[in-house]
Write a protein that holds these residues in place. Structure first.
Motif, short mmCIF file in Angstrom:
data_model
loop_
_atom_site.label_atom_id
_atom_site.label_comp_id
_atom_site.label_asym_id
_atom_site.label_seq_id
_atom_site.Cartn_x
_atom_site.Cartn_y
_atom_site.Cartn_z
N LEU A 1 0.83 -1.20 0.00
CA LEU A 1 0.00 0.00 0.00
C LEU A 1 0.87 1.25 0.00
O LEU A 1 0.57 2.24 -0.70
CB LEU A 1 -0.95 0.00 1.20
CG LEU A 1 -1.98 -1.12 1.25
CD1 LEU A 1 -3.07 -0.80 2.27
CD2 LEU A 1 -2.62 -1.38 -0.09
N ALA A 2 1.97 1.21 0.75
CA ALA A 2 2.85 2.37 0.79
C ALA A 2 3.46 2.61 -0.60
O ALA A 2 3.57 3.75 -1.06
CB ALA A 2 3.96 2.16 1.82
N VAL A 3 3.81 1.52 -1.26
CA VAL A 3 4.39 1.64 -2.60
C VAL A 3 3.39 2.26 -3.57
O VAL A 3 3.69 3.21 -4.29
CB VAL A 3 4.82 0.24 -3.13
CG1 VAL A 3 5.20 0.31 -4.62
CG2 VAL A 3 5.98 -0.31 -2.32
N VAL B 1 -1.86 11.68 1.16
CA VAL B 1 -1.13 10.46 0.83
C VAL B 1 -0.19 10.09 1.98
O VAL B 1 -0.09 8.91 2.37
CB VAL B 1 -0.33 10.66 -0.48
CG1 VAL B 1 0.61 9.49 -0.73
CG2 VAL B 1 -1.27 10.83 -1.66
N GLU B 2 0.46 11.10 2.55
CA GLU B 2 1.41 10.85 3.63
C GLU B 2 0.73 10.16 4.82
O GLU B 2 1.25 9.22 5.40
CB GLU B 2 2.06 12.18 4.09
CG GLU B 2 3.01 12.80 3.08
CD GLU B 2 2.31 13.32 1.82
OE1 GLU B 2 1.12 13.71 1.90
OE2 GLU B 2 2.95 13.31 0.73
N ALA C 1 -0.79 2.73 6.48
CA ALA C 1 -0.46 1.46 5.83
C ALA C 1 0.72 0.79 6.51
O ALA C 1 0.87 -0.44 6.45
CB ALA C 1 -0.14 1.71 4.36
N LYS C 2 1.55 1.59 7.17
CA LYS C 2 2.77 1.02 7.78
C LYS C 2 2.53 0.45 9.17
O LYS C 2 3.44 -0.13 9.76
CB LYS C 2 3.86 2.10 7.81
CG LYS C 2 4.49 2.32 6.44
CD LYS C 2 5.63 3.30 6.49
CE LYS C 2 6.34 3.36 5.14
NZ LYS C 2 7.29 4.49 5.07
N TYR D 1 -7.12 5.76 1.04
CA TYR D 1 -6.97 7.03 0.32
C TYR D 1 -7.80 6.99 -0.95
O TYR D 1 -7.89 5.96 -1.61
CB TYR D 1 -5.50 7.25 -0.03
CG TYR D 1 -5.23 8.59 -0.70
CD1 TYR D 1 -5.26 9.77 0.04
CD2 TYR D 1 -4.96 8.66 -2.06
CE1 TYR D 1 -5.04 11.01 -0.57
CE2 TYR D 1 -4.73 9.89 -2.68
CZ TYR D 1 -4.77 11.05 -1.93
OH TYR D 1 -4.55 12.26 -2.53
N GLN D 2 -8.38 8.14 -1.29
CA GLN D 2 -9.12 8.23 -2.56
C GLN D 2 -9.01 9.66 -3.06
O GLN D 2 -9.15 10.61 -2.30
CB GLN D 2 -10.60 7.86 -2.36
CG GLN D 2 -11.37 7.80 -3.68
CD GLN D 2 -12.75 7.18 -3.57
OE1 GLN D 2 -13.28 7.00 -2.46
NE2 GLN D 2 -13.34 6.84 -4.71
#
Lengths: 556, 280
Positions: free
Chosen positions: B156-158, B224-225, B231-232, B243-244
């Motif tokens: 997800l982070a990627v 996003v951040e 996600a982490k 996120y959308q």
């Protein structure tokens, strides 16, 4: 040898990358073809770099048909010392050499200060290429207004500067008494100068291409550029994705919704697409692959020519499935063949390869193309009732149906039953192998009804060749006044043995651009001919007619 | 309710496999989408290769059983050619985060309007349980008998960094929640990724861990951040839409509203245009 200068006029311009050398070749080609109505054959010789090095354009022109460039040049324009050293031996008897006197110490030629004059303009390097057309129009005796009009049309970006610069060079060449130094006969040509890649693109567009997908790789990139440039007028979606793997899979994805898709690359890119090529074989997805060869293996020599990928093309894909491989013998044939190939892959729902080389893809010639004579890619379609994507039919070809439909349409990379559901059952595996196999028989039956081999001339020794080398051979025979029969298989898989088995046991000469004679081996294997001589060239350069004629004379 | 979305293919997933949760959620999502007016005939599916991919044979929808890692490319090609379809891909973690990761990143970058559902079970199960891109460090399988020495990828982070416009995580054990994510992902205009935590009862049984750690996100991240931070998390495992955002989709930017296969130029029009180019 006869004096070719009367028959063919050749112009060479050489300099560094970034000096507009390719464009100078195009402009000269258009001058010969549009103003003088002459036939043209041009090549661009460039290195894999952006600035510097040595690039040159060769434009040969004649009032007769021309199938090759000649290196023996009547007019050579050298923008730098390197060009002079490389091309001075190419100068024909009574030829003329014009040197950029700001970069070259006088040595036999006429000096004109191109660089000094170019300094006053915003793009002093790029504008150097305009010198070529300025000198050429002067030497051929165009009046100044004609010259200015021509330059304005050819060099429309920054036209004002280009015309002004050209005028200065034109005036200087007049002062040096170069005006009307050569007189060219007018010809009867009415066709445009088209490159092999443009021809391939236009043929596929005529056949109904919907999507072109490509990842840049010389010498196929100009197909991608062509479609991208013409996306509005041709309505062919053009996509440059992350890799060749994505290229081929996007194309396959497009086919399941009914789009006619085509991809293009060179050997290295095809190696990446091979996984998807097999998928297309199993899923029966009709994708046309354009493979334009350059010298390999691996990165090889990116911007030069070779026919080293013949076996690679013939043996694409793991597993057993039908495939079609063909190679056009001229830039004109490339137009009709790409349309025919797009139709064939749809007709038989299997992948096909149109094999080209740098020499065909990136050379240009005057052509007379008739779009009405192209094919139109149209598959066998499902009418109504229960749908089976892989319906087992007599010729192995299952009717197609595209979404939206209330019927379920399942394509698969795995062995599958007629509905497209995975199977491991032995009787179905056998049945489906046989179904796909029958398509190969159907392809052969179809090819038997169409032209699969070109013959040129009659009598004399038999010369087999294929692809762009066909053009070189035909021009060499014309130049050398050699009587021979040239046999050029257009289709290489399935190989037209039905057409060629009369040659069994006969002595023939094979001409190709390969170091190991892949084509000669194919001929021996397929039609058991006796290869008396295998004329090979593998230095990255196309055959030239004069040395090739000498070589052919040597062996007959 | 009869299962008219099933096929005659024999189901060979292990009993208790997380794939059952995913197929059930997907079938429910299809019904919901149909209730909302989406035509079943417009749904196109694709899969990669592995245990997850058998879903292609088990669902009675059109599409292509693609190859390992390329499923997300297959559906993009289908969508580019006919934007009227709703294209949904199924991938495994090996497909999507391994062999095909470049395609995943580019799908996000390109923002073509397709949905990718990843059956993320942290193992290559069909090939007998080798380590996967999302396997934990120390994962023991036949290719890493001493334990995997690589750290797991955080998909997800990627994908958030790559510019994805819809990023969600579901859990195969929470079918209703996953159904909702799939519906929302398909409805999203642009690329949507739904990573599904999926236990593999044979090679990577994570039921206990997931049942303990999975928690439903309260709200979608604003940036996003923030989504990447969510996600982490490892102490708990948030599921939901991370996120959308709204960005123009690929095919619209390429050809506006032209549908390549439905608005095909006929032969005469084609030839006219080709002649136009030849005549300069």
């Amino acid at each position: 040898m006869k004096d070719i200068s009367k028959d063919v006029f050749t112009y060479i311009i050489g300099g560094k990358a970034g000096e507009g050398i390719n464009k100078a070749g195009d402009a000269a080609s258009n001058l010969f073809s549009k103003e003088f109505k002459r036939n043209v054959f041009n090549i661009i010789d460039y290195q894999s770099l952006i600035r510097g090095g040595h690039n040159f354009s060769v434009v040969s022109t004649s009032t007769r048909d021309l199938a090759s460039h000649y290196m023996k040049a009547d007019l050579i324009i050298n923008l730098d010392e390197r060009s002079l050293n490389k091309h001075k031996d190419h100068l024909a008897k009574d030829g003329l050499m014009i040197n950029n006197s700001d970069k070259i110490e006088e040595e036999g030629g006429v000096g004109l200060p191109f660089s000094g004059t170019a300094k006053d303009y915003s793009r002093p390097n790029l504008i150097l290429g305009v010198s070529g057309i300025a000198v050429l129009t002067s030497i051929l005796g165009l009046d100044k207004e004609q010259m200015k009009g021509f330059v304005e049309k050819e060099y429309s970006r920054g036209a004002k500067e280009n015309v002004e610069f050209a005028e200065k060079i034109y005036d200087m060449s007049k002062e040096k008494k170069l005006w009307k130094k050569f007189e060219l006969d007018y010809g009867e040509n009415t066709g445009p100068v088209v490159s092999g890649n443009e021809s391939i693109s236009l043929g596929a567009a005529s056949a109904g291409l919907d999507m072109y997908i490509g990842y840049p790789m010389t010498p196929a990139s100009s197909i991608l550029h062509f479609f991208a440039r013409h996306v509005d007028d041709l309505q062919v979606m053009t996509v440059h994705p992350e890799s060749e793997i994505a290229v081929a899979n996007l194309a396959i994805g497009g086919t399941i919704t009914g789009a006619r898709t085509m991809v293009g690359t060179s050997g290295g890119g095809m190696a990446l697409m091979e996984e998807a090529f097999s998928l297309a074989g199993m899923a029966e997805s009709p994708v046309l692959f354009i493979v334009s060869s350059r010298p390999g293996p691996s990165t090889g020599v990116p911007t030069y020519t070779e026919q080293g990928d013949l076996n690679f093309a013939l043996h694409q894909g793991h597993g057993e499935f039908p495939k079609i491989v063909s190679s056009p013998g001229s830039i004109e044939e490339a137009f009709y063949l790409s349309s025919e190939m797009l139709n064939l892959v749809w007709k038989f729902q299997t992948p096909g390869i149109l094999l080209s080389e740098k020499h065909l893809s990136e050379s240009g010639m005057t052509v007379d193309l008739d779009p009405e004579s192209t094919s139109w890619a149209e598959p066998k379609k499902h009418d109504d009732g229960e749908y089976k994507r892989y319906l087992d039919t007599e010729d192995g070809v299952s009717p197609l149906l595209f979404p939206p439909s209330n019927e379920v349409i399942k394509w698969s990379s795995k062995e599958h039953d007629e509905k497209g559901i995975s199977t491991e059952r032995p009787e179905i595996i056998t049945k489906m192998h046989d179904k796909r196999g029958r398509k190969m028989d159907a392809i052969v039956d179809h090819l038997k009804e169409i032209n699969t081999v070109n013959y040129y001339g009659d009598g004399g020794p038999t010369i087999f060749t294929y692809g762009s080398t066909t053009m070189s051979v035909l021009e060499a025979l014309k130049y050398g006044n050699i009587d021979a029969t040239v046999v050029q298989p257009i289709y290489l898989k399935p190989f037209p043995v039905w057409e060629l088995n009369d040659f069994e046991g006969k002595d023939v000469i094979a001409v190709e651009q390969s170091s190991i004679g892949q084509f000669a081996t194919l001929l021996k294997d397929k039609i058991n001919v006796k290869i008396n001589n295998n004329i090979k060239k593998y230095d990255g350069r196309a055959f030239e007619p004069i040395p090739l004629a000498a070589k052919i004379k040597e062996v007959i | 309710m009869t299962d008219d979305l099933g096929t005659y293919a024999e189901n060979t997933w292990c009993s208790g496999c997380g794939d059952f949760g995913i197929i059930n959620a997907f079938k429910k999502a299809v019904k919901e989408l149909e209730d909302k007016g989406v035509k079943r005939s417009n749904l196109i599916i694709s899969s990669g290769i592995g245990c997850h991919a058998k879903i292609f044979d088990y669902i009675n929808l059109s599409g292509m059983y693609s190859i390992h890692g390329r499923e997300v490319v297959t559906i993009q090609g289908a969508k580019m050619a006919n934007p009227n379809i709703k294209a949904i891909g199924f991938g495994g973690d090996g497909d999507t985060y391994g062999e095909g990761i470049a395609h995943l990143i580019y799908a996000a970058k390109r923002n073509e309007d397709v949905t990718l559902i990843v059956h993320n079970n942290g193992a290559y199960s069909l090939t007998t349980g080798q380590t996967s891109p999302t396997s934990k460090k120390g994962f023991k399988g036949p290719s890493t008998p001493g334990g995997s020495i690589e750290r797991p990828l955080n998909p997800l982070a990627v994908i958030l960094s790559a510019g994805a416009t819809f990023v969600a995580r579901g859990y195969s054990g929470k079918i209703k929640h996953l159904t909702d994510l799939i519906v929302k992902g398909v409805e999203h205009k642009g690329f949507s990724l739904i990573d599904v935590l999926q236990p593999c009862v044979t090679y990577n049984d994570t039921y206990d861990e997931y049942n303990e750690k999975v928690e439903i996100l309260e709200k979608t991240a604003d940036t996003v951040e923030e989504a990447i931070q969510m996600a982490k998390k490892t102490e708990n495992l948030p599921i939901g839409i991370f996120y959308q955002s709204k960005e123009p989709v690929f095919h619209k930017q390429q050809l506006q509203d032209i549908n390549l296969v439905e608005d095909r130029l006929d032969r005469d029009e084609r030839l006219k245009r080709v002649k136009g180019i030849l005549e300069g």
